[in-house]
Write an enzyme that holds these catalytic residues in place. Structure first.
Site, PDB file in Angstrom:
ATOM      1  N   ARG A  62      -3.141   2.966   6.073  1.00 20.03           N
ATOM      2  CA  ARG A  62      -4.039   3.287   7.254  1.00 20.03           C
ATOM      3  C   ARG A  62      -5.602   3.562   6.713  1.00 20.03           C
ATOM      4  O   ARG A  62      -6.290   4.051   7.663  1.00 20.03           O
ATOM      5  CB  ARG A  62      -3.600   4.482   8.021  1.00 20.03           C
ATOM      6  CG  ARG A  62      -2.047   4.282   8.600  1.00 20.03           C
ATOM      7  CD  ARG A  62      -1.880   5.150   9.697  1.00 20.03           C
ATOM      8  NE  ARG A  62      -2.429   4.626  10.699  1.00 20.03           N
ATOM      9  CZ  ARG A  62      -2.039   3.549  11.658  1.00 20.03           C
ATOM     10  NH1 ARG A  62      -0.761   3.035  11.568  1.00 20.03           N
ATOM     11  NH2 ARG A  62      -2.616   3.291  12.859  1.00 20.03           N
ATOM     12  N   THR A  69       0.897  -1.170  -0.022  1.00 22.91           N
ATOM     13  CA  THR A  69       0.013  -0.094   0.131  1.00 22.91           C
ATOM     14  C   THR A  69       0.923   1.284  -0.085  1.00 22.91           C
ATOM     15  O   THR A  69       1.874   1.487   0.941  1.00 22.91           O
ATOM     16  CB  THR A  69      -0.940   0.109   1.369  1.00 22.91           C
ATOM     17  OG1 THR A  69      -1.586  -1.374   1.448  1.00 22.91           O
ATOM     18  CG2 THR A  69      -1.802   1.001   1.094  1.00 22.91           C
ATOM     19  N   SER A  91       7.829  -9.265   5.314  1.00 22.57           N
ATOM     20  CA  SER A  91       8.312  -8.379   5.954  1.00 22.57           C
ATOM     21  C   SER A  91       7.841  -8.305   7.391  1.00 22.57           C
ATOM     22  O   SER A  91       7.121  -8.644   7.583  1.00 22.57           O
ATOM     23  CB  SER A  91       8.069  -6.986   5.183  1.00 22.57           C
ATOM     24  OG  SER A  91       6.759  -6.573   5.272  1.00 22.57           O
ATOM     25  N   GLU A 115       3.317 -15.448  -0.148  1.00 20.63           N
ATOM     26  CA  GLU A 115       5.053 -15.871  -0.446  1.00 20.63           C
ATOM     27  C   GLU A 115       5.893 -15.361   0.524  1.00 20.63           C
ATOM     28  O   GLU A 115       5.626 -14.419   1.262  1.00 20.63           O
ATOM     29  CB  GLU A 115       5.217 -15.220  -1.668  1.00 20.63           C
ATOM     30  CG  GLU A 115       6.303 -15.826  -2.272  1.00 20.63           C
ATOM     31  CD  GLU A 115       6.562 -15.412  -3.903  1.00 20.63           C
ATOM     32  OE1 GLU A 115       5.691 -15.111  -4.643  1.00 20.63           O
ATOM     33  OE2 GLU A 115       7.971 -15.199  -4.428  1.00 20.63           O
ATOM     34  N   LYS A 149      -5.159  -4.847   4.669  1.00 16.90           N
ATOM     35  CA  LYS A 149      -6.236  -5.866   5.282  1.00 16.90           C
ATOM     36  C   LYS A 149      -7.318  -6.463   4.005  1.00 16.90           C
ATOM     37  O   LYS A 149      -7.421  -7.569   4.167  1.00 16.90           O
ATOM     38  CB  LYS A 149      -6.937  -5.353   6.266  1.00 16.90           C
ATOM     39  CG  LYS A 149      -5.983  -5.093   7.621  1.00 16.90           C
ATOM     40  CD  LYS A 149      -6.666  -4.322   8.812  1.00 16.90           C
ATOM     41  CE  LYS A 149      -5.882  -4.179  10.032  1.00 16.90           C
ATOM     42  NZ  LYS A 149      -6.334  -3.028  10.698  1.00 16.90           N
TER      43      LYS A 149
END
Ligand SMILES: [Zn+2]
Length: 389
Positions: free
Chosen positions: A264, A258, A293, A289, A269
């Protein structure tokens, strides 16, 4: 909300002049900095002593004034000569804030560093040798601990060190995308000819990138892409999803991003939830995959927690991990690791048993936060690959 105000991109009219100035923010003011630095050095005896040791060595630890105007400990990762003079004070330093994630590493000027706090890292030489020699466990741990990126466990220490060396300095400091100017987070493998430009200009329609604003403007007049590549498979209000690539390895999501101005707002999500809706339609379990992070893992853990614990709350009788997996399309390994991390799994007589005290579930659910934008499954129009002609 607030994203428009957050934009730091220059207004359209002023771009030709203003854009150049903005691009030079981090790099082009070394000449102004020089005088200030020398004045500052003369004002402090301790710093004067340090002036003899300038430029600072890579590996030096020192306090640095950050954007919150407070001093924070940093380690010098790289240095470069200023353009304007050959003075040893005329250097810029690429620093890692030891308290913060690596995405906040940046180039700073000497006047941001508090030279009274300089300490050279005596361990540094030892650590460098450690890659070619056999490492002690302590040294290995030290490298592991300082390595902030997750998921490179499979690399041996030497390759890891090489990877870190190659990616230690961000090559692109900023990008311009639409009306936003965005600071980058990490090194990115761009072709080498892009490495010395402080800012890259992106077409926000097709994501082509260029070195100069004028190139982008010329491109924008010709760019006639109307939507991202692939077929539109979902539309709800102003939100559309396009499908392009098929994973042979049953990953239901390869890369999730994003862009900062849109963060935010629940899009990340949404993307995670969406990928599991696709897996359900396919009748398969899915998993992201790897490597994930730090932020990716956080988002996934939140999603898995919300979905699994909602089911456990409603489900009165015993439920197995296999059943949970069938209901949610979440891979059994991910279910197990999520429930284990929440301490909801016990190992009894060679079997994993889920312990679901309603109060405990509620506490975890609260901590996991709310879900993102809702996926309206009735608006998903998609045929899984195995069913396509
Ligand atoms: Zn374009």
């Amino acid at each position: 909300m607030g994203s428009m105000e957050a934009s730091t991109a220059p207004e359209n009219g002023g771009t030709a002049a203003g854009g150049g100035g903005a691009a030079c923010n981090g790099t082009g003011t070394a000449s102004n900095g020089g005088g200030g630095v020398e004045r500052r050095l003369r004002s402090s005896t301790a710093s004067q002593a340090w002036a003899a040791h300038l430029p600072l060595e890579v590996g030096t630890r020192v306090m640095c004034r950050w954007r919150d105007q407070k001093l924070h400990p940093v380690k010098v990762i790289e240095r470069r000569k200023g353009a304007s003079s050959s003075s040893p004070a005329d250097y810029e330093y690429y620093v890692h804030y030891t308290e913060f994630n690596r995405r906040l590493d940046e180039w700073v000027k000497l006047e941001q560093l508090d030279l009274d706090t300089v300490e050279t890292d005596v361990d540094e030489k030892v650590e460098d040798k450690a890659t070619s020699l056999k490492m002690t466990r302590h040294q290995k741990r030290k490298i592991d601990e300082t390595h902030v990126e997750q998921g490179h466990e499979e690399l041996d220490a030497a390759s890891l060190r090489e990877h870190e060396e190659f990616t230690k300095v961000k090559n692109i400091a900023k990008i311009e995308l639409g009306r936003y100017e965005i600071d980058t987070w990490y090194f990115s493998p761009f072709p080498p000819e892009y490495n010395d430009c402080p800012k890259l200009f992106f077409c926000e329609i097709c994501l082509n990138f260029m070195k100069r604003k004028e190139q982008l403007q010329r491109h924008m007049r010709k760019c006639d892409l109307k939507h991202p590549p692939g077929d539109e498979i979902y539309r709800s209000g102003t939100l559309s999803m396009f499908e392009e690539k098929h994973s042979e390895e049953s990953y239901n999501l390869a890369c999730i991003l994003t862009l900062p101005p849109y963060q935010r707002k629940g899009y990340g999500k949404f993307l995670i939830a969406f990928s599991y809706e696709l897996s359900k339609k396919e009748g398969k379990v899915g998993t992201p995959e790897r490597p994930l992070s730090d932020l990716g893992l956080l988002s996934y853990r939140g999603y898995w927690t919300r979905v699994l614990l909602e089911i456990l709350k409603k489900h009165k009788s015993n439920i197995s991990i296999k059943e949970l997996s069938d209901m949610t399309a979440i891979k059994a390994d991910d279910i197990l690791s999520t429930l284990q991390s929440l301490d909801l799994i016990q190992y009894r007589k060679g079997q994993h048993v889920i312990c679901a005290d309603p109060k405990v579930l509620d506490r975890h659910l609260k901590a996991a936060g709310r879900g993102g934008l809702e996926v309206d499954v009735s608006k998903l129009i998609w045929t899984p690959y195995k069913e396509q002609g």
